[in-house]
Design an enzyme around this catalytic site. Structure first.
Site, mmCIF file in Angstrom:
data_model
loop_
_atom_site.group_PDB
_atom_site.id
_atom_site.type_symbol
_atom_site.label_atom_id
_atom_site.label_comp_id
_atom_site.label_asym_id
_atom_site.label_seq_id
_atom_site.Cartn_x
_atom_site.Cartn_y
_atom_site.Cartn_z
ATOM 1 N N HIS A 65 -3.169 6.155 4.535
ATOM 2 C CA HIS A 65 -1.730 6.241 4.812
ATOM 3 C C HIS A 65 -1.222 7.624 4.367
ATOM 4 O O HIS A 65 -1.610 8.114 3.299
ATOM 5 C CB HIS A 65 -0.946 5.202 4.007
ATOM 6 N N CYS A 122 0.812 -1.226 0.000
ATOM 7 C CA CYS A 122 0.000 0.000 0.000
ATOM 8 C C CYS A 122 0.847 1.280 0.000
ATOM 9 O O CYS A 122 0.546 2.244 -0.707
ATOM 10 C CB CYS A 122 -0.949 -0.015 1.189
HETATM 11 N N1 LIG Z 1 -5.035 -3.631 4.179
HETATM 12 C C1 LIG Z 1 -4.194 -3.041 3.340
HETATM 13 O O1 LIG Z 1 -3.975 -1.808 3.339
HETATM 14 C C2 LIG Z 1 -3.490 -3.861 2.329
HETATM 15 C C3 LIG Z 1 -2.814 -3.219 1.337
HETATM 16 C C4 LIG Z 1 -2.131 -3.959 0.381
HETATM 17 C C5 LIG Z 1 -2.161 -5.332 0.471
HETATM 18 N N2 LIG Z 1 -2.849 -5.945 1.451
HETATM 19 C C6 LIG Z 1 -2.858 -7.398 1.485
HETATM 20 O O2 LIG Z 1 -4.158 -7.896 1.190
HETATM 21 C C7 LIG Z 1 -4.371 -9.129 1.878
HETATM 22 C C8 LIG Z 1 -5.646 -9.047 2.712
HETATM 23 O O3 LIG Z 1 -5.550 -7.977 3.632
HETATM 24 P P1 LIG Z 1 -6.815 -7.474 4.466
HETATM 25 O O4 LIG Z 1 -6.372 -6.200 5.054
HETATM 26 O O5 LIG Z 1 -8.062 -7.513 3.657
HETATM 27 O O6 LIG Z 1 -6.898 -8.622 5.608
HETATM 28 P P2 LIG Z 1 -8.152 -9.050 6.512
HETATM 29 O O7 LIG Z 1 -9.084 -7.912 6.692
HETATM 30 O O8 LIG Z 1 -7.573 -9.680 7.712
HETATM 31 O O9 LIG Z 1 -8.904 -10.176 5.652
HETATM 32 C C9 LIG Z 1 -8.292 -11.395 5.319
HETATM 33 C C10 LIG Z 1 -9.182 -12.168 4.348
HETATM 34 O O10 LIG Z 1 -8.477 -13.349 3.926
HETATM 35 C C11 LIG Z 1 -9.295 -14.490 4.193
HETATM 36 N N3 LIG Z 1 -8.436 -15.624 4.512
HETATM 37 C C12 LIG Z 1 -7.404 -15.661 5.380
HETATM 38 N N4 LIG Z 1 -6.849 -16.896 5.419
HETATM 39 C C13 LIG Z 1 -7.572 -17.652 4.553
HETATM 40 C C14 LIG Z 1 -7.528 -19.009 4.149
HETATM 41 N N5 LIG Z 1 -6.620 -19.856 4.628
HETATM 42 N N6 LIG Z 1 -8.423 -19.455 3.237
HETATM 43 C C15 LIG Z 1 -9.355 -18.617 2.739
HETATM 44 N N7 LIG Z 1 -9.459 -17.304 3.077
HETATM 45 C C16 LIG Z 1 -8.580 -16.835 3.975
HETATM 46 C C17 LIG Z 1 -10.165 -14.079 5.362
HETATM 47 O O11 LIG Z 1 -11.291 -14.896 5.399
HETATM 48 P P3 LIG Z 1 -12.041 -15.164 6.829
HETATM 49 O O12 LIG Z 1 -12.853 -13.944 7.103
HETATM 50 O O13 LIG Z 1 -12.849 -16.374 6.518
HETATM 51 O O14 LIG Z 1 -10.956 -15.390 7.837
HETATM 52 C C18 LIG Z 1 -10.488 -12.636 4.953
HETATM 53 O O15 LIG Z 1 -11.491 -12.635 3.965
HETATM 54 C C19 LIG Z 1 -3.088 -9.365 2.678
HETATM 55 O O16 LIG Z 1 -2.221 -10.151 1.880
HETATM 56 C C20 LIG Z 1 -2.503 -7.992 2.824
HETATM 57 O O17 LIG Z 1 -1.112 -8.022 3.012
HETATM 58 C C21 LIG Z 1 -3.532 -5.249 2.383
#
Ligand SMILES: NC(=O)c1ccc[n+]([C@@H]2O[C@H](COP(=O)([O-])OP(=O)(O)OC[C@H]3O[C@@H](n4cnc5c(N)ncnc54)[C@H](OP(=O)(O)O)[C@@H]3O)[C@@H](O)[C@H]2O)c1
Length: 340
Positions: free
Chosen positions: A243, A130
């Site tokens: 951010h 990000c």
């Molecule tokens: N947040 C940011 O600013 C940002 C920016 C760039 C990249 N990212 C990346 O984007 C990704 C997601 O981030 P987020 O912020 O959305 O995280 P989050 O809010 O914690 O959500 C995680 C998601 O992944 C699912 N998940 C986790 N483990 C899984 C598994 N084993 N099988 C199937 N589904 C699974 C979860 O499902 P459940 O609800 O069923 O657990 C949920 O839908 C990460 O790789 C992060 O590094 C995030």
């Protein structure tokens, strides 16, 4: 005719924003599947006017689906992205797993949209971190004009960058500050985040920088120019979404602050708000829900020959993740799959 789209991680911060943005931008969707882990089976998520029920990623068959937008973290991505790619579905991934793989393009459409064409080696395209995404949007047009030599950046990163658990921790600790019997020790973060700032995101590397800082260096080089030197200090702050970055840029050629402001005003994905008066700049809370990378506080750095300072703010769940992924899907659709 439109696309058959999968959103993996649909119950998460980024996944939900992906669904919002696909609907807002009227992405040509014929069919959509929303996936999460088994524990969320049947959870309802919104897609425009529709309510969709999540399916289990583990048993999903990707055959016949055009694109899958992944936002599930590196560990799960390692298992499921190759499965989707092998089934012929192009994966657009938000985790860091493939970002540094030479056979996977790392794309910010305002900067290197053509790189999307390299998707076919693995059927995977990576989305940057990000903090990198918003920074390279700001740097690209200035680099085209005056060639950037070196960037010194300090970030002020919101807790949503650490997923749902990060947001819950800030919320719970903030309430606990007013109710001292309700102790909420740090779990997701390494120290208390409420009413505090933490100069530590992701793990420490041997040379003392953190992995988050290293990512900004490596990703800027891969997306923009391998010759640009970057040094970063990444800090978590008690902000829910958005951010901010203080960026110092040293150029090969002279660049006047007024010209820099004009260039940025004309550049894609950027909104300049830069008045030298109280409130004449953008703060994270004002960028939430927006697509733009906002630039304020553009000024000469008088301590070096060719230097500019600026302040850069964006919605990390949008330009930093979901919006960028949807923009990549748009480029892939328009230039390669051509169905929409
Ligand atoms: N947040 C940011 O600013 C940002 C920016 C760039 C990249 N990212 C990346 O984007 C990704 C997601 O981030 P987020 O912020 O959305 O995280 P989050 O809010 O914690 O959500 C995680 C998601 O992944 C699912 N998940 C986790 N483990 C899984 C598994 N084993 N099988 C199937 N589904 C699974 C979860 O499902 P459940 O609800 O069923 O657990 C949920 O839908 C990460 O790789 C992060 O590094 C995030």
């Amino acid at each position: 005719m439109g696309y058959k789209i999968v959103v993996a991680g649909a119950t998460g911060n980024v996944g939900r924003e992906m669904l919002n943005i696909l609907a807002e931008r009227e992405f040509p969707v014929d069919e959509i599947a929303v996936l999460a882990s088994r524990r969320s089976l049947g959870t309802e998520v919104s897609f425009g006017e529709r309510t969709l029920k999540t399916q289990d990623l583990d048993t999903f068959d990707f055959t016949g689906w055009d694109m899958a937008l992944f936002a599930i973290g590196s560990d799960a991505t390692k298992i499921y992205a190759p499965k989707a790619a092998k089934a012929g579905c192009v994966v657009i991934d938000n985790s860091s797993l493939y970002r540094y793989d030479p056979d996977v393009p790392l794309v910010v459409p305002e900067v290197n949209a053509d790189a999307v064409l390299g998707y076919a080696k693995k059927n995977i395209i990576a989305n940057p971190n990000c903090s990198t995404a918003q920074m390279v949007v700001a740097l690209k047009p200035l680099h085209d004009r005056a060639r950037i030599k070196r960037v010194v950046v300090s970030t002020y990163q919101s807790v949503s960058g650490a997923g749902k658990e990060g947001m819950d921790e800030l919320w719970d600790q903030t309430k606990a500050v007013y109710n001292p019997t309700d102790d909420k020790p740090a779990k997701k973060f390494t120290k208390q985040i409420a009413f505090n700032v933490i100069p530590h995101i992701d793990v420490f590397l041997e040379d003392g920088q953190t992995k988050e800082e290293w990512k900004m260096v490596a990703e800027t080089k891969k997306i923009l120019d391998t010759k640009i030197k970057v040094t970063a200090t990444c800090v978590r702050v008690p902000v829910f979404v958005g951010h901010a970055e203080a960026i110092n840029i040293e150029f090969e050629d002279h660049l006047d602050e007024a010209e820099a402001r004009d260039i940025l005003r004309e550049s894609p994905g950027i909104m300049v708000i830069d008045k030298r008066e109280d409130g004449g700049y953008v703060t994270p809370i004002e960028c939430v829900g927006d697509y733009a990378t906002f630039i304020s506080r553009i000024r000469q750095d008088p301590t070096i020959d060719n230097g500019i300072n600026l302040w850069c703010v964006s919605d990390n769940l949008r330009k930093g993740a979901a919006l960028n992924a949807v923009q990549i899907a748009e480029v892939l659709g328009q230039r390669v799959l051509k169905k929409g």
